[in-house]
Each structure stands twice: as structure tokens, then as C-alpha cells.
Design a protein around this motif. Structure first.
Motif, PDB file in Angstrom:
ATOM      1  N   ASN A 151       0.818  -1.251  -0.020  1.00 53.98           N
ATOM      2  CA  ASN A 151       0.182  -0.096  -0.004  1.00 53.98           C
ATOM      3  C   ASN A 151       0.882   1.218   0.063  1.00 53.98           C
ATOM      4  O   ASN A 151       0.474   2.340   0.387  1.00 53.98           O
ATOM      5  CB  ASN A 151      -1.078  -0.030   1.171  1.00 53.98           C
ATOM      6  N   PRO A 175       0.234  11.387   6.351  1.00 57.61           N
ATOM      7  CA  PRO A 175       0.010  10.542   5.217  1.00 57.61           C
ATOM      8  C   PRO A 175       0.899  11.087   3.892  1.00 57.61           C
ATOM      9  O   PRO A 175       1.438  12.354   3.993  1.00 57.61           O
ATOM     10  CB  PRO A 175      -1.566  10.689   4.631  1.00 57.61           C
ATOM     11  N   VAL A 212      -7.398  11.250   7.396  1.00 53.25           N
ATOM     12  CA  VAL A 212      -6.911   9.606   7.635  1.00 53.25           C
ATOM     13  C   VAL A 212      -8.146   8.992   7.609  1.00 53.25           C
ATOM     14  O   VAL A 212      -9.169   9.472   8.351  1.00 53.25           O
ATOM     15  CB  VAL A 212      -6.112   9.489   8.564  1.00 53.25           C
ATOM     16  N   TYR A 213      -8.379   7.826   6.920  1.00 53.23           N
ATOM     17  CA  TYR A 213      -9.632   7.029   6.994  1.00 53.23           C
ATOM     18  C   TYR A 213      -9.547   5.567   7.101  1.00 53.23           C
ATOM     19  O   TYR A 213      -8.585   4.735   6.583  1.00 53.23           O
ATOM     20  CB  TYR A 213     -10.211   7.288   5.202  1.00 53.23           C
ATOM     21  N   ASP A 214     -10.156   5.312   8.038  1.00 49.28           N
ATOM     22  CA  ASP A 214     -10.198   3.743   8.388  1.00 49.28           C
ATOM     23  C   ASP A 214      -8.948   3.109   8.823  1.00 49.28           C
ATOM     24  O   ASP A 214      -8.671   2.097   8.526  1.00 49.28           O
ATOM     25  CB  ASP A 214     -10.846   2.899   7.121  1.00 49.28           C
ATOM     26  N   THR A 215      -8.089   3.944   9.435  1.00 53.87           N
ATOM     27  CA  THR A 215      -6.906   3.455   9.908  1.00 53.87           C
ATOM     28  C   THR A 215      -6.355   4.580  10.947  1.00 53.87           C
ATOM     29  O   THR A 215      -6.925   5.491  11.112  1.00 53.87           O
ATOM     30  CB  THR A 215      -5.853   3.346   8.942  1.00 53.87           C
ATOM     31  N   HIS A 217      -3.698   6.889  12.784  1.00 48.42           N
ATOM     32  CA  HIS A 217      -2.530   7.836  12.374  1.00 48.42           C
ATOM     33  C   HIS A 217      -1.756   8.106  13.600  1.00 48.42           C
ATOM     34  O   HIS A 217      -2.318   8.314  14.569  1.00 48.42           O
ATOM     35  CB  HIS A 217      -2.999   9.117  12.072  1.00 48.42           C
ATOM     36  N   GLU A 298     -13.721  11.451   2.023  1.00 48.88           N
ATOM     37  CA  GLU A 298     -13.797  10.111   2.179  1.00 48.88           C
ATOM     38  C   GLU A 298     -14.681   9.297   1.444  1.00 48.88           C
ATOM     39  O   GLU A 298     -14.457   8.152   0.539  1.00 48.88           O
ATOM     40  CB  GLU A 298     -14.162   9.496   3.634  1.00 48.88           C
ATOM     41  N   ARG A 302     -13.680   7.053  -1.969  1.00 47.25           N
ATOM     42  CA  ARG A 302     -14.271   5.733  -1.999  1.00 47.25           C
ATOM     43  C   ARG A 302     -14.815   5.554  -3.531  1.00 47.25           C
ATOM     44  O   ARG A 302     -14.792   4.462  -4.136  1.00 47.25           O
ATOM     45  CB  ARG A 302     -15.228   5.440  -0.796  1.00 47.25           C
ATOM     46  N   GLU A 317      -6.050   1.237  -1.911  1.00 43.03           N
ATOM     47  CA  GLU A 317      -7.041   2.221  -1.269  1.00 43.03           C
ATOM     48  C   GLU A 317      -6.146   3.366  -0.390  1.00 43.03           C
ATOM     49  O   GLU A 317      -5.196   3.039   0.458  1.00 43.03           O
ATOM     50  CB  GLU A 317      -7.863   1.328  -0.244  1.00 43.03           C
ATOM     51  N   HIS A 319      -5.394   5.633   2.349  1.00 36.76           N
ATOM     52  CA  HIS A 319      -5.644   5.497   3.775  1.00 36.76           C
ATOM     53  C   HIS A 319      -5.644   7.414   4.219  1.00 36.76           C
ATOM     54  O   HIS A 319      -6.162   7.272   5.454  1.00 36.76           O
ATOM     55  CB  HIS A 319      -5.017   4.612   4.550  1.00 36.76           C
ATOM     56  N   GLY A 320      -5.305   8.013   3.454  1.00 38.96           N
ATOM     57  CA  GLY A 320      -4.870   9.219   4.063  1.00 38.96           C
ATOM     58  C   GLY A 320      -4.943  10.360   2.850  1.00 38.96           C
ATOM     59  O   GLY A 320      -4.783  10.096   1.518  1.00 38.96           O
TER      60      GLY A 320
END
Length: 390
Positions: A151, A175, A212-215, A217, A298, A302, A317, A319-320
Motif C-alpha cells: 500500500n 500521510p 486519515v480514513y479507516d486506519t 494515524h 472519504e 471511495r 486504497e 488511507h490518507g
């Protein structure tokens, strides 16, 4: 440019290539019909209450220089933010410097800490200014490639392999721009161990850290033993949609910050007063605005990344940040050819991945910080373009 004129320029300036982003930006400005996914600038306008704080500053006649460090009131708000987010304690009087955007912070970090011949390790692909700032300081840029199978997150083992007796600093974007990668905690812990073992400084550009998304930081400065050897570089451009205000900051050990101030005071003096007062308002009352923009990015990301993958342009994907970094090599075109033809045939602007380093070859960066319907239309045009060239 003829040889005589070229030789008048410094060798460092001659070495640095013009920004690949700006090349496309200049072309886009002449083509109003273009959907621009090229420049990483929020399509949101700075929230009204933040704009009003800047207007009020001017109307009240606050038009004089501030302290070279920046307004103490702003530095106190930044210190409070870092305490809330990371549990880190910084003295606003001696450990925080307000800069003209994060870009100045990166430049100051290099010019303050890097001597000619010192090596700076940084992930590849990475933001275009990193290598340039290293070269301008007389340092040697040591890119560490990152890979789609991870990633695009940089790994401690790859950084370790790049360390030599000349290594002085590790420069991270977390990120990452252009890939949207967020460095996992385990890898940051490994990087921290290396920094301590080899007595290295870490500079981390966190300008996308609120996006930051779904993770998770993690700020490397918050790891054990790292605050005393880390420079946090952050600002207001991305999270608060304040790109044109040009306000950033550095949080660092006092002895480093005092040295940075020498460069800052002789070149910049201070950030703009009205912009600093707007930044104070952003920190005090802008949290809901940040969350709103975060959620919208976000949602856009997506949809857009799913669309690229559906078209066969394989994309990790992110993540940030707000960038998609699809692979275009399977179209039979280089990343530069793909970007140029897409621009002139379908009026969609993306940036060749090779503009961000050798490891970006075969990819393009597409910024999804534009309107949702524009992103949908961009996917329609990209699909038509890909089918045409199959």
C-alpha cells in the motif's frame, strides 16, 4: 538557455528539475474546460468564520509584524492541539515556530540541519519539494522505493538498508503525497528504533494528518525517545482549506527551533498577521469544519478509487490525504504519455507518477479533492479514453 547564461546559475539550482505538477498546472490554466485532478488543493472555500477572523484582523488595523516565532497566542493554540492529539508537551515560547506554510518548514529543516554531503532518506514516491529542498541545502537525497503490495507505506527494513555513515535525517510524509499511504504503527516503531540507534533526526510532514480514513494515524514524535529528535511539520492548508493563507508550523526541540529561527528571521521575518489570526480561529472553532471536509473527501475517494479499479486502472486504497495513485502501465502508455494524452483528448488533468520519484513510474496521481459530480464525469472521460487506446 545558452551555456553562458546557464553557468551564471548556481549548480544546486541547475540540478533541480522544474516541478512536474506546475507544468500541468500552467497548461490547465489555459484550458477552462478541463476537469483538474492535478493540483492538491481543496475545492472547499475557507470556512466563513475563519475568513471573517482574517477580515477582522485587517479592519482592526493589525497590519504590523508579529514576533519572528509567530503570534504567541497562535503558538499556544498549536501547543494545546499537539497535547490533545498526541499527548506531547511543547513550550509555545521556545519549541513552536509559525511558518509560511509547511513548505517553508521543510525548507527550514533542511537548511538548518543539513550540511553539504549529508544524506537524507525519504520514501519514493514522495512530495516533489522534498528532493529539491535537500539539494538546495547541499544534502544528498536518498530515495527509498515503496511498493503497491505494501500500500506504498515505507517499511523500516528498507530504510535500514539505506542508512550509511553519512545519513543525517529521515524525512517522512505521513500521510504520503502522492500515494495516500499512511505508515503503520509497527513500521513507525521500527523507524524510531533506527533513528535512536543511528542518532538520526526525523522530520515528518503531517499536513494531511487530519485526513486519515479507516486506519490509525500515529505521530512518530509520540513514540518513546522520539520527541527530542523529531521535527513535526504541519499547517492549515489541507484540513482547513486554507492553502492561500500560507500558514504552517514547526514543533521541535528548542535548540533546533532556535537555529531554524535564524534562517526564518533573515528570509521571511514572520507569517502574515491576518493569516495567523485566521489560524487562531481555525484551531479554536474549526473542528466541525475539519470533520465535515474529512467525511466528504472519504466519500469522494471511495467512489473514485472504486471507479478506477472497475476500469482496470489498479489503485490501492488511499488511507490518507485526497489522492488516488492508479497504475496505468497496462494501457501501453508511459505515465507521462497517459497524462498528456488524457489532458488533450479528454480534458482531464492528472500528474505523471514519475514526477514524484522513480518508483512512481507507470502511475499517475489524481487528486479527488474536487466536486463529486466532477469526479463522476472524470471517470466517464477516463473510461472513454482507456477504451479508445486499448
Amino acid at each position: 538557455m545558452d551555456t553562458l547564461k546557464r553557468e551564471m546559475l548556481s549548480q544546486r539550482v541547475r540540478i533541480v528539475k522544474p516541478s512536474g505538477i506546475r507544468k500541468f498546472f500552467d497548461i490547465i490554466n489555459t484550458m477552462p474546460q478541463v476537469i483538474s485532478l492535478g493540483v492538491g488543493e481543496p475545492d472547499f472555500v475557507t470556512p466563513e468564520h475563519i475568513r471573517q477572523a482574517g477580515i477582522d484582523s485587517i479592519q482592526k488595523g493589525h497590519t504590523r509584524y508579529t514576533s519572528n516565532y509567530g503570534m504567541l497566542e497562535l503558538r499556544q493554540e498549536i501547543a494545546a492541539l499537539l497535547e490533545r492529539r498526541y499527548g506531547l508537551s511543547y513550550d509555545p515560547a521556545t519549541q513552536i515556530l509559525v511558518t509560511v506554510g509547511v513548505s517553508e518548514g521543510v525548507d527550514l529543516a533542511m537548511r538548518t540541519l543539513i550540511d553539504p554531503g549529508d544524506e537524507v532518506i525519504s520514501p519514493d514516491p514522495g512530495y516533489v519539494a522534498y528532493e529539491a529542498d535537500i539539494i538546495f541545502s547541499g544534502g544528498v537525497s536518498v530515495p527509498v522505493p515503496t511498493y503497491a503490495e505494501h500500500n506504498f507505506a515505507v517499511r523500516a527494513a528498507e530504510i535500514e538498508a539505506a542508512i550509511t555513515p553519512r545519513t543525517k535525517m529521515i524525512l517522512l510524509g505521513n500521510p504520503n503525497n502522492p500515494t495516500g499511504a499512511v505508515i503503520p504503527r509497527a513500521e513507525l516503531e521500527g523507524i524510531a528504533r533506527l533513528a535512536i540507534e543511528h542518532d538520526l533526526i526525523v522530520a515528518v510532514d503531517e499536513v494531511y494528518s487530519r485526513l486519515v480514513y479507516d486506519t490509525e494515524h500515529v505521530c512518530i514524535a509520540a513514540l518513546p525517545g522520539m520527541q527530542e529528535r523529531t521535527l513535526i511539520l504541519d499547517g492549515f492548508s489541507k484540513a482547513y482549506a486554507m492553502t492561500g493563507w500560507r500558514v504552517g508550523y514547526v514543533a521541535a526541540p528548542a535548540y533546533i527551533l532556535e537555529a531554524m529561527l535564524k534562517v526564518h528571521q533573515y528570509t521571511i521575518m514572520c507569517a502574515g498577521t491576518a493569516a495567523q489570526e485566521a489560524a487562531i480561529e481555525a484551531l479554536r472553532h474549526g473542528e466541525a469544519d475539519v470533520q465535515h471536509m474529512h467525511d466528504d473527501y472519504e466519500r469522494r475517494g471511495r467512489m473514485f478509487v472504486d471507479g478506477l479499479n472497475r476500469l482496470g486502472l489498479t489503485c490501492c486504497e488511499p488511507h490518507g490525504a485526497f489522492y488516488a495513485f492508479p497504475y496505468v502501465g497496462n494501457t501501453g502508455m508511459s505515465d507521462e504519455e497517459f497524462a498528456e494524452k488524457l489532458l488533450f483528448e479528454e480534458y482531464v488533468a492528472v500528474v505523471p507518477g514519475s514526477s514524484f520519484g522513480a518508483a512512481g513510474k507507470g502511475y499517475v496521481r489524481a487528486a479527488y479533492c474536487t466536486a463529486y459530480d466532477q469526479l463522476e464525469e472524470a471517470l466517464v472521460r477516463i473510461e472513454r479514453f482507456v477504451k479508445k487506446h486499448q
